[in-house]
Scaffold this motif. Structure first.
Motif, PDB file in Angstrom:
ATOM      1  N   PRO A  86     -63.908  61.277  14.670  1.00  0.00           N
ATOM      2  CA  PRO A  86     -63.288  61.854  13.469  1.00  0.00           C
ATOM      3  C   PRO A  86     -64.164  62.937  12.864  1.00  0.00           C
ATOM      4  N   TYR A  87     -63.538  63.916  12.198  1.00  0.00           N
ATOM      5  CA  TYR A  87     -64.308  65.002  11.591  1.00  0.00           C
ATOM      6  C   TYR A  87     -63.720  65.343  10.235  1.00  0.00           C
ATOM      7  N   LYS A  88     -64.482  66.072   9.453  1.00  0.00           N
ATOM      8  CA  LYS A  88     -63.997  66.603   8.181  1.00  0.00           C
ATOM      9  C   LYS A  88     -64.371  68.072   8.140  1.00  0.00           C
ATOM     10  N   ILE A  89     -63.572  68.859   7.431  1.00  0.00           N
ATOM     11  CA  ILE A  89     -63.940  70.269   7.278  1.00  0.00           C
ATOM     12  C   ILE A  89     -64.385  70.523   5.845  1.00  0.00           C
ATOM     13  N   LEU A  90     -65.607  71.034   5.768  1.00  0.00           N
ATOM     14  CA  LEU A  90     -66.222  71.282   4.465  1.00  0.00           C
ATOM     15  C   LEU A  90     -66.144  72.771   4.151  1.00  0.00           C
ATOM     16  N   GLY A  91     -65.691  73.091   2.952  1.00  0.00           N
ATOM     17  CA  GLY A  91     -65.721  74.480   2.503  1.00  0.00           C
ATOM     18  C   GLY A  91     -66.885  74.668   1.555  1.00  0.00           C
ATOM     19  N   GLN A  92     -67.592  75.774   1.714  1.00  0.00           N
ATOM     20  CA  GLN A  92     -68.724  76.050   0.823  1.00  0.00           C
ATOM     21  C   GLN A  92     -68.683  77.495   0.369  1.00  0.00           C
ATOM     22  N   ARG A  93     -69.018  77.689  -0.901  1.00  0.00           N
ATOM     23  CA  ARG A  93     -69.124  79.036  -1.421  1.00  0.00           C
ATOM     24  C   ARG A  93     -70.321  79.710  -0.753  1.00  0.00           C
ATOM     25  N   MET A  94     -70.149  80.964  -0.289  1.00  0.00           N
ATOM     26  CA  MET A  94     -71.274  81.674   0.345  1.00  0.00           C
ATOM     27  C   MET A  94     -72.258  82.167  -0.712  1.00  0.00           C
ATOM     28  N   VAL A  95     -73.540  82.043  -0.424  1.00  0.00           N
ATOM     29  CA  VAL A  95     -74.501  82.769  -1.247  1.00  0.00           C
ATOM     30  C   VAL A  95     -75.103  83.827  -0.348  1.00  0.00           C
ATOM     31  N   SER A  96     -75.160  85.046  -0.879  1.00  0.00           N
ATOM     32  CA  SER A  96     -75.540  86.134   0.012  1.00  0.00           C
ATOM     33  C   SER A  96     -76.996  86.514  -0.183  1.00  0.00           C
ATOM     34  N   GLY A  97     -77.567  86.995   0.890  1.00  0.00           N
ATOM     35  CA  GLY A  97     -78.931  87.523   0.862  1.00  0.00           C
ATOM     36  C   GLY A  97     -79.937  86.436   0.579  1.00  0.00           C
ATOM     37  N   GLY A  98     -81.111  86.851   0.228  1.00  0.00           N
ATOM     38  CA  GLY A  98     -82.125  85.894  -0.195  1.00  0.00           C
ATOM     39  C   GLY A  98     -82.906  85.284   0.951  1.00  0.00           C
ATOM     40  N   LEU A  99     -84.044  84.757   0.594  1.00  0.00           N
ATOM     41  CA  LEU A  99     -84.960  84.169   1.555  1.00  0.00           C
ATOM     42  C   LEU A  99     -84.639  82.689   1.719  1.00  0.00           C
ATOM     43  N   GLU A 100     -84.785  82.183   2.927  1.00  0.00           N
ATOM     44  CA  GLU A 100     -84.470  80.776   3.153  1.00  0.00           C
ATOM     45  C   GLU A 100     -85.735  79.934   3.169  1.00  0.00           C
ATOM     46  N   ILE A 101     -85.727  78.882   2.373  1.00  0.00           N
ATOM     47  CA  ILE A 101     -86.840  77.925   2.427  1.00  0.00           C
ATOM     48  C   ILE A 101     -86.304  76.541   2.770  1.00  0.00           C
ATOM     49  N   ILE A 102     -87.224  75.640   3.060  1.00  0.00           N
ATOM     50  CA  ILE A 102     -86.838  74.261   3.356  1.00  0.00           C
ATOM     51  C   ILE A 102     -87.580  73.333   2.408  1.00  0.00           C
TER      52      ILE A 102
END
Lengths: 205, 480
Positions: A86-102
């Motif tokens: 089984p699966y689900k589809i998640l919608g997410q608002r995009m955030v543009s640009g920017g640096l990625e951290i963890i």
């Protein structure tokens, strides 16, 4: 092996600790996806316990705008995901640009819970620029974690940005300490427009 | 983790092991080359002033000139420490007798326990130790050395390994071989030692107990720790918090690779391996981590002799221009900086230095600098409020540098106002001056890199300690 916590449950946990993340919702139809977008770019992700790596399985569609693009992306994704039921589809608002951290947490057999911050996204494994501390971390610890990063001048360009990251580390530490969680990944957390948003939240119980 | 519930060992419980008034050597023998022979000889050679009782089941009347006993039970006097070097299968019985004789603590030198899979045999020793509340160091270890009290359980012949002079550095090592070789290096580097301990399999007394003991030992000013791993992570952290608040702890951890780490399901878990967790603990709780044996000695040296400062402005005085540039690089690479000299310092320097000397940092006082010029420069620069610490480069190959230069440096060092490191590299002539300076408590390094790393270690520790003392780094609730 920990059990992956449902995405919206994980997001709700992060919300309770004041950790910002992008607006997200499960969508059950192409029309729901269009409605969710409100004429702004969104991402669609098919989530399934049977597919560990979303990007590699082709279960992610990014930066979708326009009703037609969203509809066809939704249908395409649903078709691919049917192999991982089984699966689900998640919608997410995009955030543009920017640096990625963890940011994240893991449990060391000797010392217990640890919190991590590092340069994120595709750079995690390449540069291995991260700092770790034992939970719960103090403000001093959080500040010294940022100080330890080679990328500190990029991810914490001024006192305000630094203060925001210190607070974020402390929130992640509190969330990780308070709850029965064995592994935690906020990856990536996107730094943008003087704030941040976690885009993916993986919590393993 | 609760497999071996541990009775808490207070640090005073280890006093009979470190500073005994009476010692029984079980397994003592007249036969040269045997461990029990070397241990006896070392006690005699070291000049141990307490009572010494050789014990051997064979029943000799005398061993190396000392009245011998068949069992510790036959001695009939108080025994603080028993050093046991009989074959593994007899150790349990000997310990039982020690317990009945009221021995204060034991060092089990013998091997043949958990390190070769004989965990049951080792558990038996731990049980006897617990039953009689008699702390045990080992098994499979070199044991302890207390230079001040001339207590020395090491079975290494004195002609093969230098014994250090009395001082403030204490050194703990799980591994005996690394312990012995590092001890040898420390001795030849002129360190003053307080205690040494190689604790082997750590069946009872473990790294937590030792850290706690050395933290509270008033003769120990600096702790140096060679760690293979800890068994009680949370207790180690709690003890570390106390220890590093009291004194610097220089630590090195073996096994920096994470072979065999389990498959992780998250990025965080795959990054946060076991060694990374140790490093996190070291950083978070105020340890000074050494990358290698050189670091270990270099860091111990500066902590042993210099006052603390958290200021990062390092003044450089040199009689060689090239070395001044190298020093500047090394200082900035280690997160430190050169100071901007105060106007008054600059004026003072211009008055005493020849016109050929450029008054700026790094201060190159010229290849012809003699002791007077060194002394003048040291005085002016060290008084500058913008200077937190000094790096003095004294190259003895130059015509002006002789033993009067090292004397000038020693004279400044004696005041111990601001931390100072000296860099001197060269051959036999240089080495003779280095020895004189080091014996007078001046930390001398062969390279500007080593000197800068050591300064950074000192400054990093001082900053941590200040933060802790201000209550910044240690909240009331740190444990989960």
């Amino acid at each position: 092996m920990g059990i992956l916590v449902d995405y919206l449950e994980a997001k709700a946990m992060a919300d309770r600790y004041g950790i910002r993340s992008v607006e997200s919702a499960y969508l059950d139809s192409a029309e729901a996806a269009v409605e969710f977008s409100k004429h702004k770019p969104i991402a669609l992700k098919a989530l399934s316990g049977n597919a560990l790596h979303k990007t590699k399985s082709g279960l992610v569609a990014l930066n979708l705008s326009g009703e037609n693009e969203i509809r066809s992306a939704f249908r395409n994704l649903a078709e691919k995901a049917s192999a991982y039921k089984p699966y689900k589809i998640l919608g997410q608002r995009m955030v543009s640009g920017g640096l990625e951290i963890i940011l994240g947490g893991s449990v060391d057999p000797q010392f217990g819970k640890l919190v991590l911050i590092g340069l994120g996204g595709i750079y995690v494994e390449t540069f291995r620029d991260f700092a770790l501390r034992i939970c719960p971390v103090t403000r001093y610890d959080a500040e010294s974690m940022i100080e330890q990063l080679h990328s500190k001048s990029v991810i914490a360009q001024d006192d305000k940005a630094r203060g925001m990251l210190v607070d974020l580390i402390l929130s992640v530490s509190r969330m990780f300490s308070d709850n029965e969680v064995s592994e935690l990944d906020l990856n990536p957390v996107i730094l943008h427009d003087g704030t941040y948003d976690a885009v993916d939240i993986r919590i393993l119980r | 983790m609760a497999k071996n519930p541990k009775t808490k060992i207070e640090y005073a419980d280890l006093d009979p092991i470190f500073t005994p008034k009476s010692v029984a050597v079980v397994g003592a023998t007249d036969k040269p080359g045997k461990v029990g022979h070397a241990i006896m000889l070392n006690y005699i050679d070291a000049g141990f002033s307490g009572a010494l009782y050789p014990v051997n089941i064979n029943g000799e009347s005398f061993i190396i000139g000392h009245k011998a006993y068949k069992s510790v039970l036959d001695i009939g006097e108080d025994i603080d420490l028993a050093v046991i070097s009989v074959p593994a299968k007899y150790v349990g019985g000997v310990m039982e007798e020690c317990g009945r004789a009221g021995v204060g603590g034991v060092v089990v030198v013998s091997s043949g326990f958990a390190e070769v899979g004989q965990t049951k045999l080792q558990d038996e020793l731990a049980a006897v130790s617990k039953k009689y509340k008699m702390p045990m160091v080992g098994p499979n270890c070199l044991g302890v050395m207390d230079v001040r009290g001339r207590n020395d359980t090491l079975f290494l012949p004195t002609f093969k390994i230098d014994r250090p002079k009395v001082g403030g550095v204490s050194f703990a090592s799980q591994s005996g071989s690394i312990g012995a070789s590092t001890l040898d290096l420390m001795s030849s580097a002129g360190f003053g030692l307080s205690r040494f301990i190689s604790y082997g399999n750590a069946a009872v007394v473990d790294e937590v107990d030792i850290l706690n003991y050395l933290a509270h030992d008033r003769h120990t000013q600096v702790i140096v720790f060679y760690l293979e791993g800890v068994k009680r992570g949370k207790a180690f952290i709690e003890t570390a918090k106390v220890a590093t608040k009291l004194k610097p702890v220089v630590i090195i951890k073996s096994g920096s690779t994470n072979a065999g780490a389990g498959a992780a399901q998250s990025h965080t878990a795959s990054l946060a391996g076991s060694y990374e967790a140790y490093r996190a603990v070291f950083r978070q709780y105020g340890f000074t981590e050494a990358e290698d044996a050189d670091d270990l000695l270099h860091f111990a040296k500066i902590f042993d002799t210099q006052p603390l400062t958290s200021g990062k402005r390092i003044a450089v005085i040199t009689n060689g221009g090239g070395h001044g540039v190298l020093a500047t690089d090394a200082i900035y690479k280690n997160g430190l900086a050169l100071p901007r000299l105060d106007k008054r310092t600059e004026d003072a320097l211009r008055r005493v230095m020849p016109a050929t000397v450029n008054v700026r940092m790094p201060l190159d006082i010229g290849g012809d600098a003699d002791d007077k010029r060194f002394a003048d420069a040291l005085r002016a620069v060290s008084n500058d409020p913008n200077v937190d610490a000094l790096m003095v480069i004294a190259l003895f190959q130059t015509p002006g540098a002789d033993d009067r230069v090292s004397e000038s440096i020693i004279n400044y060092a004696a005041k111990r106002q601001k931390p100072m490191v000296v860099v001197s590299s060269g051959g036999a002539y240089t080495k003779s001056h280095v020895a004189v300076m080091e014996n007078s408590g001046v930390p001398v390094y062969e390279s500007t890199t080593a000197a800068a790393r050591s300064l950074a270690a000192l400054i990093g520790y001082a900053a941590y300690r200040e933060a802790v003392l201000q209550g910044y780094a240690s909240p009331s609730k740190r444990m989960e």
